[in-house]
Design a protein around this motif. Sequence first.
Motif, short mmCIF file in Angstrom:
data_model
loop_
_atom_site.label_atom_id
_atom_site.label_comp_id
_atom_site.label_asym_id
_atom_site.label_seq_id
_atom_site.Cartn_x
_atom_site.Cartn_y
_atom_site.Cartn_z
N SER A 1 -0.73 -0.68 -8.37
CA SER A 1 -0.32 -1.92 -9.06
C SER A 1 -0.57 -3.15 -8.19
O SER A 1 0.29 -4.02 -8.01
CB SER A 1 1.16 -1.85 -9.46
OG SER A 1 1.37 -0.74 -10.32
N ASN A 2 -1.81 -3.17 -7.60
CA ASN A 2 -2.22 -4.29 -6.74
C ASN A 2 -1.38 -4.43 -5.47
O ASN A 2 -1.44 -5.47 -4.79
CB ASN A 2 -2.21 -5.62 -7.52
CG ASN A 2 -3.29 -5.67 -8.57
OD1 ASN A 2 -4.39 -5.12 -8.38
ND2 ASN A 2 -2.99 -6.31 -9.70
N ALA A 3 -0.57 -3.41 -5.15
CA ALA A 3 0.13 -3.44 -3.87
C ALA A 3 -0.87 -3.25 -2.74
O ALA A 3 -1.82 -2.48 -2.86
CB ALA A 3 1.18 -2.33 -3.83
N PHE A 4 -0.65 -4.00 -1.65
CA PHE A 4 -1.55 -3.99 -0.49
C PHE A 4 -2.96 -4.44 -0.86
O PHE A 4 -3.93 -4.13 -0.16
CB PHE A 4 -1.62 -2.60 0.16
CG PHE A 4 -0.27 -2.01 0.47
CD1 PHE A 4 0.45 -2.43 1.58
CD2 PHE A 4 0.27 -1.04 -0.36
CE1 PHE A 4 1.69 -1.88 1.86
CE2 PHE A 4 1.51 -0.49 -0.08
CZ PHE A 4 2.22 -0.91 1.02
N GLY A 5 -3.10 -5.16 -1.97
CA GLY A 5 -4.41 -5.65 -2.40
C GLY A 5 -5.30 -4.59 -3.00
O GLY A 5 -6.50 -4.79 -3.10
N LEU A 6 -4.73 -3.45 -3.42
CA LEU A 6 -5.53 -2.35 -3.99
C LEU A 6 -5.39 -2.36 -5.51
O LEU A 6 -4.27 -2.26 -6.04
CB LEU A 6 -5.04 -1.01 -3.42
CG LEU A 6 -5.18 -0.84 -1.90
CD1 LEU A 6 -4.57 0.49 -1.46
CD2 LEU A 6 -6.65 -0.92 -1.49
N ASP A 7 -6.51 -2.46 -6.21
CA ASP A 7 -6.50 -2.40 -7.67
C ASP A 7 -6.81 -0.97 -8.11
O ASP A 7 -6.83 -0.03 -7.30
CB ASP A 7 -7.50 -3.39 -8.26
CG ASP A 7 -8.90 -3.21 -7.68
OD1 ASP A 7 -9.14 -2.15 -7.05
OD2 ASP A 7 -9.75 -4.10 -7.84
N GLU A 8 -7.09 -0.78 -9.41
CA GLU A 8 -7.32 0.57 -9.93
C GLU A 8 -8.59 1.20 -9.36
O GLU A 8 -8.66 2.42 -9.16
CB GLU A 8 -7.39 0.53 -11.46
CG GLU A 8 -6.08 0.14 -12.12
CD GLU A 8 -6.19 0.15 -13.62
OE1 GLU A 8 -7.32 0.41 -14.12
OE2 GLU A 8 -5.17 -0.09 -14.30
N THR A 9 -9.60 0.37 -9.08
CA THR A 9 -10.85 0.91 -8.55
C THR A 9 -10.75 1.25 -7.08
O THR A 9 -11.07 2.36 -6.64
CB THR A 9 -11.99 -0.09 -8.79
OG1 THR A 9 -12.09 -0.37 -10.19
CG2 THR A 9 -13.32 0.48 -8.28
N ASP A 10 -10.30 0.27 -6.27
CA ASP A 10 -10.18 0.50 -4.83
C ASP A 10 -9.08 1.50 -4.51
O ASP A 10 -9.14 2.20 -3.49
CB ASP A 10 -9.88 -0.82 -4.10
CG ASP A 10 -11.03 -1.80 -4.24
OD1 ASP A 10 -12.17 -1.35 -4.42
OD2 ASP A 10 -10.77 -3.02 -4.17
N GLY A 11 -8.05 1.58 -5.37
CA GLY A 11 -6.93 2.46 -5.09
C GLY A 11 -7.22 3.92 -5.31
O GLY A 11 -6.38 4.78 -4.97
N LEU A 12 -8.42 4.28 -5.86
CA LEU A 12 -8.74 5.68 -6.07
C LEU A 12 -8.86 6.44 -4.76
O LEU A 12 -8.58 7.65 -4.69
CB LEU A 12 -10.05 5.82 -6.87
CG LEU A 12 -9.99 5.38 -8.34
CD1 LEU A 12 -11.37 5.41 -8.95
CD2 LEU A 12 -9.02 6.26 -9.12
N SER A 13 -9.29 5.77 -3.69
CA SER A 13 -9.51 6.44 -2.41
C SER A 13 -8.26 6.47 -1.54
O SER A 13 -8.29 7.07 -0.46
CB SER A 13 -10.64 5.76 -1.64
OG SER A 13 -11.84 5.79 -2.38
#
Length: 468
Positions: A153-165
């Motif tokens: 949920s955009n925590a630490f600047g991670l969205d759905e795409t970047d947060g997959l890893s």
Amino acid sequence: MSSSSVGWRRSIVERSLRRLDRWGDGPKRQTTVVGGILGCFMLAGVCLFGALSAEGYLNRPMEIATETKWSASFGPYPMEFTCYYDTCWLSVEYSTQLEIKGQSYKCAKLLEADQAHRCHELKHGEVISIGSCYSHLPQDGLRLHFFGKPHWSNAFGLDETDGLSYGLTIASDMNGEDGPTPMPTPIRAGLHVTTYVRTKNTTLPDNTPGSLRNEWFLQEITTDIPARYLTGDGCASVLSSKNAELLDVKDVNGSTCKLCSGTTACSTAALRVRTAVLTMAPWFTEASVRRESLWTCYLQYTGELGGIAAMFDILLLGITLAYYHFLHKRSVKFRLTFCDAPGGDDHQTIAMDLQEVRELKAQQIFQATAAKEESSSWSSAADAENRLSQVEQQVADLQAMLKQQSLQLEELRAQQAEAAHRNTSMEPKLSDLDGKCGQLHHDQQVTEIHVVLEEMGMSKDPPHKSSL
């Protein structure tokens, strides 16, 4: 042993001890206004320095001492993980077999039984605290797996795409401007080396926020995890069942998407199990934060005040010596000159060096003081009194001599004044005599001229005579 030898030895010991006495009353010096003014300057300087130094001690910074230690000598090291995927698994594997000679043997023995050699399952938002050790063997370490969908949920600047890893976070306690602050670090799929820093703040009570801080720093080595780092994974059976569930999942090319650790090019819509392996660095840092004790600060503060006072004493002494050296370089001397008669050749010069007289008087006072101190160490009171009376008589004689010299000086001054007065009174008489001599010489010349004229028959009148 005779009584005289005992008394002689006692007198030597007494004199030696008296010389070592640094607290006795020395010769008293006469107080002056100049000394008082210099004392005020010194006191003001010491007070100013004391105020500035006290402020520095009150606002003194904390001291930090760091030490680098071998990770194999200590442990376990606390770690705290939070799951940000639908499902997360975590396994802790360290060899406890002594014949393997792994460096994690001692630390693994201290791990809790419900943590090692088992697979821990976490759901989204769950937190687990677990211990870790150092080992140089690739099959030892922590394996983290995450499966399903991310929930950053955009925590630490991670969205759905970047947060997959990224699947989990490791907690750290950062010391920020506002004090200790939680600093979770997202963990990416791949192989990581972790560096541990443990900081103990002795200025805070135990078990309070900031008294003990654990910080973990991750360094990613590669996203392609070698197979030897996955050997002996405690969650292998769980991952096999999940792998069976993924057999029917197709990628964008229509091929079956197998279980992968982050390198298989499956579609983003496909469910995947991603893995991260954490291995600890062979060293860690232990820091200790403390503040210097008040007693030590007090000793240092008093020492600094004493040092600055001594420095001001030396500075004022140097200024005083320079003043007397440059302004009173030569001693004051009175020179008295007198003559027996005006214009005479006999002159007598008398010089009285007042500085020598002062030095002589000071030497007499010092000798008298030294004689008194020496008389106090004598064993016989009668000898001391006789010696003291002799010294007093010498002082009296010297004072009489000084008085006689002063009287002679006054007489010489009176003679000089009388000679000057005589010289002044003779000047008018000499002037009158010179005038009369000039008039007499003129009258004599006139008479001679009339005599010559009479012999020549040119004048019959008698010459004019001037009266004296």
